[in-house]
Design a protein around this motif. Structure first.
Motif: not given
Length: 179
Positions: A64-79, A126-130, A161-163
C-alpha cells in the motif's frame, strides 16, 4: 509490465517463498525500475534525477506504499527549469495514470521544498538555498532516508550530499524536539 511483476512478488509472498524483507526489497526494485523506465521514455533534455524519501528511500516498500519522490535538475536557465518541470509533471502523469485503472503507482511529490506550493523540480543550487535557509525539522527528519532512484546518478548523489550536510549542520534544539 508492472502488474505482471507485482503478481509474481505477491505469489511468492502468499505461498511463503519470500520473507517480508525480500517482499519489501522486491517491491522497491519494481518501483525503481518503473520510475527509471518512465524517465527514460520522457527523454529529459537536461541532467535530471529522481530522489526517494520515506519507505521508498529506505528500500522497504509495502503493497500500500506510495512513492515519495523529489526531482533535481542541473542548469540555471529558465529553459532548463521549464524542461525539468515538463519531465517531472510527465513522470507524475506517466506513473499516476489518468483514471485509477491506468495507475502504475501512487506518487507523492509533496516532500519537495515548499511542498505543493513550490516547483515540481528544483535545480541543485535551488535545493541548496532552500536547505540552508528554510528546511524545517520534519523535513530534516524526512530527508534522513533518501536515495537516488532514477536518472543522472551523479547529480542525485550531489543532491544527497547537500541534503546530508544540511541535516547534520544544525544541532537538534529543544524547539526542534518540541516540534
Amino acid at each position: 509490465w508492472q502488474q505482471r511483476h507485482l503478481l509474481g512478488i505477491a505469489a511468492r509472498d502468499v505461498l511463503g517463498h519470500a520473507s517480508i524483507e525480500v517482499v519489501g526489497a522486491d517491491l522497491t526494485a519494481l518501483a525503481d525500475a518503473s520510475i527509471e523506465g518512465a524517465l527514460t521514455a520522457l527523454e529529459p533534455a537536461v541532467p535530471f534525477a529522481v530522489v526517494a524519501f520515506g519507505r521508498l528511500g529506505g528500500a522497504e516498500l509495502g503493497y500500500a506504499s506510495d512513492l515519495d519522490v523529489a526531482f533535481v535538475h542541473e542548469g540555471g536557465a529558465r529553459a532548463d527549469a521549464d524542461e525539468a518541470e515538463r519531465v517531472a509533471a510527465g513522470l507524475l502523469r506517466f506513473l499516476g495514470g489518468g483514471p485509477p485503472a491506468e495507475r502504475i503507482w501512487v506518487v507523492d511529490a509533496s516532500l519537495r521544498p515548499e511542498g505543493r506550493n513550490g516547483p515540481l523540480a528544483r535545480s541543485l543550487s535551488g535545493w541548496d538555498a532552500y536547505l540552508g535557509r528554510w528546511a524545517s525539522t520534519w523535513e530534516r527528519q524526512a530527508y534522513l532516508r533518501t536515495r537516488v532512484v532514477a536518472g543522472d546518478r551523479a547529480l542525485g548523489e550531489r543532491l544527497l550530499t547537500q541534503v546530508s550536510e544540511a541535516i547534520w549542520a544544525q544541532p537538534f534544539t529543544e524547539d526542534d524536539a518540541r516540534e
